[in-house]
Design a protein around this motif. Structure first.
Motif, PDB file in Angstrom:
ATOM      1  N   UNK A   1      11.376  56.253  41.050  1.00  0.00           N
ATOM      2  CA  UNK A   1      12.588  56.019  41.838  1.00  0.00           C
ATOM      3  C   UNK A   1      12.317  55.137  43.046  1.00  0.00           C
ATOM      4  N   UNK A   2      11.240  54.426  43.006  1.00  0.00           N
ATOM      5  CA  UNK A   2      10.876  53.524  44.100  1.00  0.00           C
ATOM      6  C   UNK A   2      11.706  52.251  44.003  1.00  0.00           C
ATOM      7  N   UNK A   3      12.159  51.755  45.147  1.00  0.00           N
ATOM      8  CA  UNK A   3      12.990  50.555  45.157  1.00  0.00           C
ATOM      9  C   UNK A   3      12.441  49.470  46.061  1.00  0.00           C
TER      10      UNK A   3
ATOM     11  N   UNK B   1      18.112  42.956  39.796  1.00  0.00           N
ATOM     12  CA  UNK B   1      17.514  44.277  39.992  1.00  0.00           C
ATOM     13  C   UNK B   1      17.914  44.866  41.338  1.00  0.00           C
ATOM     14  N   UNK B   2      17.951  46.170  41.386  1.00  0.00           N
ATOM     15  CA  UNK B   2      18.272  46.868  42.625  1.00  0.00           C
ATOM     16  C   UNK B   2      16.971  47.288  43.308  1.00  0.00           C
TER      17      UNK B   2
END
Length: 85
Positions: A5-7, A37-38
């Protein structure tokens, strides 16, 4: 990035002539990730192309230990120093 869940990511550009080329590569990558991409990318530095790296790889040696005074090794050390401090 889905499993952690790293962004946010720090990008290190490898095998470039200089900082200008590294920033150019980073900006191009940023254009793509911003569009599709987010995620958030930060420029973490660059490691310049260095023939000694290839020589060490062929000898199956660590290039930073085999060639401690090259630009590539010094760049790697600067990146590591910034990550630690």
């Amino acid at each position: 990035h889905k499993s952690t869940m790293r962004r946010d990511f720090r990008i290190i550009v490898n095998m470039v002539r200089d900082e200008r080329e590294a920033l150019d590569v980073y900006r191009k990558l940023l254009l793509v990730t911003d569009r599709f991409l987010d995620v958030s990318l930060d420029f973490g530095g660059f490691i310049p192309s260095d023939k000694n790296v290839n020589l060490a790889i062929k000898k199956q040696r660590l290039w930073a230990e085999s060639y401690p005074d090259t630009f590539a090794t010094k760049a790697l050390q600067q990146i590591c120093d910034r990550l630690v401090y």
